[in-house]
Design an enzyme around this catalytic site. Sequence first.
Site, short mmCIF file in Angstrom:
data_model
loop_
_atom_site.label_atom_id
_atom_site.label_comp_id
_atom_site.label_asym_id
_atom_site.label_seq_id
_atom_site.Cartn_x
_atom_site.Cartn_y
_atom_site.Cartn_z
N LYS A 201 -5.49 4.24 14.86
CA LYS A 201 -5.82 3.31 13.77
C LYS A 201 -6.32 4.09 12.54
CE LYS A 201 -7.08 -0.23 11.42
NZ LYS A 201 -6.11 -1.14 10.86
N CYS A 255 -9.99 -1.35 4.24
CA CYS A 255 -9.38 -0.55 5.32
C CYS A 255 -9.13 0.88 4.86
CB CYS A 255 -8.07 -1.19 5.73
SG CYS A 255 -8.23 -2.95 5.98
N1 SAJ Z 1 -1.98 1.29 -3.14
C1 SAJ Z 1 -1.58 2.18 -4.13
N2 SAJ Z 1 -0.31 2.66 -4.10
C2 SAJ Z 1 0.59 2.31 -3.14
C3 SAJ Z 1 0.17 1.42 -2.10
C4 SAJ Z 1 -1.12 0.92 -2.14
O1 SAJ Z 1 -2.35 2.51 -5.04
O2 SAJ Z 1 1.73 2.80 -3.20
C5 SAJ Z 1 -3.37 0.77 -3.14
C6 SAJ Z 1 -3.48 -0.75 -3.27
O3 SAJ Z 1 -3.42 -1.18 -4.61
C7 SAJ Z 1 -4.85 -1.00 -2.64
C8 SAJ Z 1 -4.93 0.07 -1.53
O4 SAJ Z 1 -3.96 1.06 -1.88
O5 SAJ Z 1 -5.90 -0.77 -3.56
C9 SAJ Z 1 -4.65 -0.45 -0.15
O6 SAJ Z 1 -3.59 -1.39 -0.16
P1 SAJ Z 1 -2.45 -1.46 0.96
O7 SAJ Z 1 -1.53 -2.56 0.61
O8 SAJ Z 1 -1.85 -0.12 1.14
O9 SAJ Z 1 -3.22 -1.73 2.31
P2 SAJ Z 1 -4.32 -2.81 2.84
O10 SAJ Z 1 -5.69 -2.23 2.67
O11 SAJ Z 1 -4.08 -4.18 2.30
O12 SAJ Z 1 -3.93 -2.80 4.40
C10 SAJ Z 1 -3.91 -1.56 5.10
C11 SAJ Z 1 -2.56 -1.43 5.82
N3 SAJ Z 1 -2.42 -0.07 6.36
C12 SAJ Z 1 -1.31 0.68 6.15
O13 SAJ Z 1 -0.39 0.32 5.47
C13 SAJ Z 1 -1.29 2.02 6.81
C14 SAJ Z 1 -2.49 -2.48 6.93
O14 SAJ Z 1 -1.31 -2.33 7.68
C15 SAJ Z 1 -3.72 -2.33 7.86
O15 SAJ Z 1 -3.72 -3.33 8.88
C16 SAJ Z 1 -4.95 -2.55 7.02
O16 SAJ Z 1 -4.98 -1.52 6.02
C17 SAJ Z 1 -6.17 -2.49 7.93
O17 SAJ Z 1 -6.70 -3.57 8.29
O18 SAJ Z 1 -6.57 -1.40 8.36
#
Ligand code: SAJ
Length: 401
Positions: A201, A255
């Site tokens: 995780k 997360c």
């Molecule tokens: N972000 C970027 N650039 C990107 C992708 C995301 O700057 O290319 C930023 C987003 O704007 C945000 C942050 O990263 O601020 C996180 O967003 P996210 O959409 O990547 O993820 P979360 O936090 O909504 O959900 C994540 C997911 N983990 C992964 O993709 C590895 C989700 O699958 C997990 O279940 C979740 O964390 C969790 O609960 O741990």
Amino acid sequence: MKTCFIGLGYIGLPTAVIAANNGIEVAGVDINPEIVKSVNSGKIHFSEPGLEEICRDVVASGNLKAYAEPQTSDTYVIVVPTPFKENHEPDVSYVKSAVITILPYLKEGDLCVIESTCPVGTTEKMAELIFSEKPALKDKIYLSYCPERVLPGNTVYELIHNDRVIGGINKKSAEKAESFYKLFVKGDIYKTNARTAEMCKLTENASRDVQIAFANELSIICEKAGINVWELIELANKHPRVNILQPGSGVGGHCIAVDPYFITSEFPIESQLIGKAREINNYKAFWCSEKILSTMKDFNLREGREPVVALMGLSFKPNIEDLRESPAKYIVSKVMQGHNNADFLIVEPNIKEHKVYKLTNYKEAYNTADIVAFLVAHKEFKTLKFKDDKIILDFCGVFKK
Ligand code: SAJ
């Protein structure tokens, strides 16, 4: 078969609802009486597409009922928060108290699963806690760790269809947990030991954090080099083995901006890259705030007045209302500090009102402002037409081609 879910938050409630929708008799437990009340009236206390309809159905059918205290069951699933303390050390006290609250109910043959994100070794420590309090249960109950990996906003689909990793304190525990999750998960289930599942995780989210840090670092380099980072990444990604993520105003949410610290706090010497990625992603939000402030200063020197500044977005990622650990929120507060005279228009289309900021409609803010800073790439912002009579600071690629 009766299952007790401890914690009815962003993950606990959807999982309880989906389990109940698959014929499991579910008791949902939360220490917050407001949540217990709202769940029992079929409502969810946060926004998640498609979830409330199912919640209403399973409450009406009697398959889901919420309580303030655990109920005697065959399976207990712990889904409580694991925040971090001031020094970024994980705080597993909620997991520990959840284990303590179910102790009086545990009996031979029961399954206990921890879903909360945890530092490596937590499940084994909880096993020690259970067996020291109730030695008669040693080797008589099953204990596993099974992390979720759903993307907020797509939880209902992903809870059912994502593959799952299950780590048992022994083989039988992993098998027992597998048969439980098979009742409502259509994705594949992979069994391992508890420590590997815990690390898995943390690894998933640390990996994403490191990859986003790479994109954010590139964006800062490109700004200095006079290169459009969005075009650059698109071109580099044409390589068959390159897949760079998107830069933004930083990394937020509960997360990715949190979990890597569960590795760095325990393995500070070994986790150099993971620690650096956290620093870079935090720095990116600071860098954006400095960029807005210096643009305001230049405007003032040139025009002889304070600019009207639109700060577009407050949530931690596009198209959601969740402001937890949001870099956009950090940037807004940082920019507004000590600028009492300036005219700021704060925009967040996904929420109606905010307790601190007066919100402005996105079109109105865009049309009125001299400087527009895009902090989150919400879909509404992408409908706006680029105007070259404004200074646009596009930190998240709203106008990228
Ligand atoms: N972000 C970027 N650039 C990107 C992708 C995301 O700057 O290319 C930023 C987003 O704007 C945000 C942050 O990263 O601020 C996180 O967003 P996210 O959409 O990547 O993820 P979360 O936090 O909504 O959900 C994540 C997911 N983990 C992964 O993709 C590895 C989700 O699958 C997990 O279940 C979740 O964390 C969790 O609960 O741990």
